[in-house]
Design a protein around this motif. Structure first.
Motif, mmCIF file in Angstrom:
data_model
loop_
_atom_site.group_PDB
_atom_site.id
_atom_site.type_symbol
_atom_site.label_atom_id
_atom_site.label_comp_id
_atom_site.label_asym_id
_atom_site.label_seq_id
_atom_site.Cartn_x
_atom_site.Cartn_y
_atom_site.Cartn_z
ATOM 1 N N UNK A 1 0.830 -1.202 0.000
ATOM 2 C CA UNK A 1 0.000 0.000 0.000
ATOM 3 C C UNK A 1 0.869 1.258 0.000
ATOM 4 N N UNK A 2 1.930 1.232 0.806
ATOM 5 C CA UNK A 2 2.846 2.373 0.856
ATOM 6 C C UNK A 2 3.556 2.568 -0.482
ATOM 7 N N UNK A 3 3.976 1.468 -1.108
ATOM 8 C CA UNK A 3 4.647 1.572 -2.406
ATOM 9 C C UNK A 3 3.706 2.131 -3.469
ATOM 10 N N UNK A 4 2.427 1.780 -3.380
ATOM 11 C CA UNK A 4 1.453 2.251 -4.360
ATOM 12 C C UNK A 4 1.165 3.742 -4.234
ATOM 13 N N UNK A 5 1.591 4.340 -3.137
ATOM 14 C CA UNK A 5 1.374 5.771 -2.944
ATOM 15 C C UNK A 5 2.470 6.615 -3.584
ATOM 16 N N UNK A 6 3.465 5.966 -4.178
ATOM 17 C CA UNK A 6 4.543 6.707 -4.844
ATOM 18 C C UNK A 6 3.953 7.557 -5.960
ATOM 19 N N UNK A 7 4.336 8.833 -6.000
ATOM 20 C CA UNK A 7 3.710 9.774 -6.922
ATOM 21 C C UNK A 7 4.711 10.276 -7.956
ATOM 22 N N UNK B 1 6.809 10.230 -11.925
ATOM 23 C CA UNK B 1 7.894 9.430 -12.474
ATOM 24 C C UNK B 1 9.187 9.649 -11.695
ATOM 25 N N UNK B 2 9.393 10.879 -11.198
ATOM 26 C CA UNK B 2 10.571 11.124 -10.377
ATOM 27 C C UNK B 2 10.533 10.317 -9.099
ATOM 28 N N UNK B 3 9.357 10.279 -8.463
ATOM 29 C CA UNK B 3 9.204 9.482 -7.247
ATOM 30 C C UNK B 3 9.392 8.004 -7.518
ATOM 31 N N UNK B 4 8.863 7.551 -8.654
ATOM 32 C CA UNK B 4 9.039 6.142 -9.020
ATOM 33 C C UNK B 4 10.509 5.843 -9.272
ATOM 34 N N UNK B 5 11.214 6.766 -9.933
ATOM 35 C CA UNK B 5 12.625 6.558 -10.198
ATOM 36 C C UNK B 5 13.448 6.477 -8.918
ATOM 37 N N UNK B 6 13.174 7.394 -7.982
ATOM 38 C CA UNK B 6 13.896 7.381 -6.705
ATOM 39 C C UNK B 6 13.595 6.105 -5.937
ATOM 40 N N UNK B 7 12.310 5.722 -5.870
ATOM 41 C CA UNK B 7 11.926 4.503 -5.153
ATOM 42 C C UNK B 7 12.581 3.275 -5.774
ATOM 43 N N UNK B 8 12.624 3.243 -7.092
ATOM 44 C CA UNK B 8 13.232 2.105 -7.786
ATOM 45 C C UNK B 8 14.720 2.029 -7.488
ATOM 46 N N UNK B 9 15.407 3.177 -7.529
ATOM 47 C CA UNK B 9 16.851 3.196 -7.276
ATOM 48 C C UNK B 9 17.152 2.733 -5.856
ATOM 49 N N UNK C 1 7.525 -3.102 -7.079
ATOM 50 C CA UNK C 1 7.065 -1.813 -7.590
ATOM 51 C C UNK C 1 6.150 -1.940 -8.801
ATOM 52 N N UNK C 2 6.057 -3.130 -9.383
ATOM 53 C CA UNK C 2 5.182 -3.300 -10.551
ATOM 54 C C UNK C 2 3.725 -3.015 -10.205
ATOM 55 N N UNK C 3 3.379 -3.127 -8.921
ATOM 56 C CA UNK C 3 1.996 -2.836 -8.507
ATOM 57 C C UNK C 3 1.704 -1.345 -8.527
ATOM 58 N N UNK C 4 2.730 -0.498 -8.653
ATOM 59 C CA UNK C 4 2.528 0.953 -8.614
ATOM 60 C C UNK C 4 2.428 1.565 -10.004
ATOM 61 N N UNK C 5 2.716 0.789 -11.034
ATOM 62 C CA UNK C 5 2.835 1.333 -12.387
ATOM 63 C C UNK C 5 1.507 1.224 -13.126
ATOM 64 N N UNK D 1 1.032 3.128 -16.430
ATOM 65 C CA UNK D 1 1.110 3.618 -17.803
ATOM 66 C C UNK D 1 2.461 3.239 -18.403
ATOM 67 N N UNK D 2 2.595 3.322 -19.727
ATOM 68 C CA UNK D 2 3.837 2.892 -20.377
ATOM 69 C C UNK D 2 5.080 3.614 -19.875
ATOM 70 N N UNK D 3 5.003 4.929 -19.669
ATOM 71 C CA UNK D 3 6.192 5.650 -19.214
ATOM 72 C C UNK D 3 6.658 5.129 -17.864
ATOM 73 N N UNK D 4 5.727 4.798 -16.990
ATOM 74 C CA UNK D 4 6.082 4.232 -15.694
ATOM 75 C C UNK D 4 6.824 2.917 -15.843
ATOM 76 N N UNK D 5 6.375 2.072 -16.769
ATOM 77 C CA UNK D 5 7.074 0.798 -17.004
ATOM 78 C C UNK D 5 8.480 1.036 -17.525
#
Length: 396
Positions: A294-300, A302-310, A325-329, A331-335
């Protein structure tokens, strides 16, 4: 049923154990560790057996099976060691060897699994730098950087990209058209940052050219390229089905025209990767509705996704990070951000990717000193810069 906190602790503890090859006198392997964790969460009732089976992405497993078949068959021809030896024999200086290694590892990893490329190239490079009596660290780190960066370009480059292709609904054509330029820019950045740390000392290497069966190499390389081509021109057909079918036909070809029993190729394949993924699928499935996810899904954003992924890639390694993190994506850019940053983050620390661990293990076996601190000092700036550039490019 056990509490969410206990299940989350078991899953994260299993992820942590993936980094260890041995604890005291007890050997550990990533595949068995992940599979054991999966058995534990099923036994505790955190996920039902039916849900555990359903959590396994068969498309990813089939795609990886097909690629492992091609890689092992091509390896048996002697191609990878031949290519690495040719590189060593024709570069002549430390700088050219390092940049050549970076480029060769990137090209090979774009069409085959990066872990396999690192495993097969490293012994040849170790012998070259040992004979040259030069600092072995940067040429060996270059093979990791090249393998990781090159694997960004295609869904065949690494296991997490194979999973993203299967899960996201993206086509191979879209994947390559978007991420190949990111890989190219990242490779240039890595090359520039490596060059400033290199001297141009000559290498007088005694590495001999290994035997290669050219006809076998051409036919196996052809199967690999045809598989990639079919993935591009048949976007509506399951990538896993295409890759697995091509792998089976490859084995049949070797039996018919090379008189090599398919069992010999199957017996040498790294089945541990498939077992690892099955275990990880079940582990991630068991925490599907926990506060962690649930916490991971709150990532907001593309920058937040990039930081979380790193960050997550350097805490639990990039493959588990992608699954989480696949549960948070959505759209295509997110993937694309998830694919690029998870792979580029693998250059930052030894625990972020299997490729780095493989090089460390090979160096240790051959008596070459390669400290994790040196890897971080060289790899972390490159990983941070290339990951940031990748996120910016993907948002344009």
């Amino acid at each position: 049923m056990v509490s969410d906190a206990v299940v989350t602790a078991i899953v994260l503890g299993t992820f942590a154990l993936l980094f260890f090859r041995q604890i005291r006198v007890y050997p550990l392997t990533r595949a068995v560790t992940a599979a054991t964790g999966a058995v534990v969460v099923v036994a505790l009732g955190a996920i039902t057996p039916e849900a555990a089976v359903a959590s396994v992405d068969t498309g990813t497993i089939l795609l990886l099976f097909g690629m492992l078949t091609h890689v092992e068959a091509l390896s048996r021809s002697g191609f990878y060691r031949w290519a690495a030896a040719q590189l060593v024999r024709h570069t002549g200086t430390v700088r050219r060897l390092t940049l050549g290694t970076l480029g060769l590892a990137a090209v090979l990893s774009a069409v085959a699994l990066n872990d396999a490329i690192v495993l097969l190239m490293t012994p040849v490079l170790i012998r070259a730098v040992r004979d040259a009596e030069t600092d072995p660290a940067i040429p060996l780190i270059a093979v990791v950087l090249g393998a990781n960066i090159g694997s960004v370009a295609t869904p065949l480059g690494n296991p997490q990209n194979a999973y993203i292709l299967s899960r996201s609904g993206l086509t191979t054509r879209e994947f390559v058209a978007t991420l190949a330029p990111v890989a190219l820019v990242s490779l240039v950045i890595a090359g520039v940052l490596l060059v400033v740390q290199l001297d141009d000392a000559p290498i007088q290497s005694s590495v001999s050219t290994p035997d290669i069966d050219r006809q076998w190499a051409l036919s196996s390389g052809g199967f690999l390229l045809v598989t990639f081509g079919l993935l591009v021109v048949l976007p509506t057909v399951s990538a896993g089905v295409i890759a697995a079918s091509a792998g089976v036909l490859h084995l049949a070809w070797l039996q018919l025209f090379r008189k090599v029993p398919g069992n010999e190729i199957l017996g040498e394949m790294d089945w541990g990767i498939l077992v690892l993924f099955v275990g990880l699928f079940v582990l991630v499935g068991s925490i599907d509705e926990t506060p962690l996810v649930t916490a991971l899904q709150s990532v907001d954003g593309y920058g937040g996704l990039g930081v979380s992924t790193f960050v997550l890639s350097n805490l639990v390694s990039n493959v588990p990070a992608v699954l989480l993190l696949s549960t948070t994506v959505g759209d295509p850019t997110g993937w694309y951000v998830l694919a690029a940053v998870s792979t580029l983050a693998g250059n930052a620390t030894p625990i972020a990717s299997a490729a780095t661990l493989i090089v460390l293990d090979q160096a240790n076996r051959h008596g070459v000193e390669l400290s994790p601190r040196r890897i971080v000092r060289i790899g972390l700036p490159i990983a941070l810069i290339t990951s940031g550039v990748a996120v910016l490019l993907l948002q344009l």
